[in-house]
Design an enzyme around this catalytic site. Structure first.
Site, PDB file in Angstrom:
ATOM      1  N   CYS A  96     -12.093  -0.655 -16.615  1.00 25.80           N
ATOM      2  CA  CYS A  96     -11.354  -0.125 -17.756  1.00 25.80           C
ATOM      3  C   CYS A  96     -11.795   1.328 -17.972  1.00 25.80           C
ATOM      4  O   CYS A  96     -12.739   1.813 -17.335  1.00 25.80           O
ATOM      5  CB  CYS A  96     -11.622  -0.957 -19.008  1.00 25.80           C
ATOM      6  SG  CYS A  96     -13.319  -0.785 -19.646  1.00 25.80           S
ATOM      7  N   GLU A 119       0.833  -1.216   0.000  1.00 27.78           N
ATOM      8  CA  GLU A 119       0.000   0.000   0.000  1.00 27.78           C
ATOM      9  C   GLU A 119       0.863   1.261   0.000  1.00 27.78           C
ATOM     10  O   GLU A 119       0.613   2.234   0.716  1.00 27.78           O
ATOM     11  CB  GLU A 119      -0.948  -0.003   1.201  1.00 27.78           C
ATOM     12  CG  GLU A 119      -1.830  -1.228   1.312  1.00 27.78           C
ATOM     13  CD  GLU A 119      -2.885  -1.338   0.208  1.00 27.78           C
ATOM     14  OE1 GLU A 119      -2.985  -0.402  -0.619  1.00 27.78           O
ATOM     15  OE2 GLU A 119      -3.603  -2.347   0.156  1.00 27.78           O
TER      16      GLU A 119
END
Length: 221
Positions: free
Chosen positions: A188, A94
């Site tokens: 996407c 992270e």
């Protein structure tokens, strides 16, 4: 000379799994590794949690104002005293939640301490704006590697859309850890634009000012 690596991808691209696999590969060869993550990532508390169900406690967490290089050195000395062998790699999960100075210290760990640093994270938030840590990693890392995942339509996912109670939202704070109410879906570009109504960035960005002054009364734009 060791290097700083940034391995990034959209949500569900297997970043944490890849990190844990890299740690396993080092340790299988008898080498010591250190695992770290920003403390703001409350998911799993002090553990790295893979979506495949694999978890592992980190050696240290990094707070917003922590000196990550000092934390690394303290843990490195602990490992060396316990095993009589140095640390071979630092792995950071992270990494988008680090600040720019902390990323610069990862670079220094690689260069000045000669310890490879593998940082894993996502590039952009749910409004397609780069996280400060990711932006700095893209600027400074010796090696960039995209970890790929697919959108619901089958195309490559590049964005991370946020949901609240199952509905897509495009306003809010940059950081909201996924949990019961907040979730994320990798999309996407086409599917992201479809859900957002064609908007790529609802957030505010500072305007870049390229004007400069050559003298007390000069003004060029």
């Amino acid at each position: 000379m060791a290097k700083l690596y940034f391995r990034y991808g959209a949500m569900n691209s297997g970043k944490s799994t890849a990190l844990l696999q890299a740690a396993f590969n080092y340790e299988e060869r008898g080498q010591n590794v250190l695992l770290a993550k920003p403390s703001i990532d409350s998911k799993g508390d002090a553990a790295i949690v893979s979506r495949l169900g694999v978890t592992r406690e980190v050696d240290f967490t990094v707070g917003p104002s922590d000196d990550i290089r000092a934390r690394f050195q303290a843990e490195r000395e602990r490992v060396l005293a316990a095993t009589q062998r140095d640390v071979s790699c630092l792995l950071v999960d992270e990494a988008q939640f680090l600040d720019e100075n902390q990323v610069d210290d990862l670079f220094r760990i690689a260069i000045e301490e000669d310890v490879p640093v593998l940082a894993y994270g996502i590039r952009t938030d749910f409004q397609t704006v780069a996280f400060p840590g990711s932006r700095r990693l893209l600027e400074t890392a010796h090696s960039l590697e995209e970890l790929k995942t697919i959108c619901r339509c089958g195309r490559k996912a590049v964005f991370n859309a946020r949901t609240v109670d199952g509905r897509f939202v495009f306003d809010g704070e940059q950081v909201a850890i996924d949990g019961v109410e907040v979730g994320y879906e990798s999309l996407c570009g086409a599917c992201y634009l479809d859900e957002s109504g064609g908007v790529l960035n609802n957030g505010w960005r500072p305007r870049l000012d390229f004007s400069y002054k050559s003298g007390p009364d000069a003004d060029f734009a």
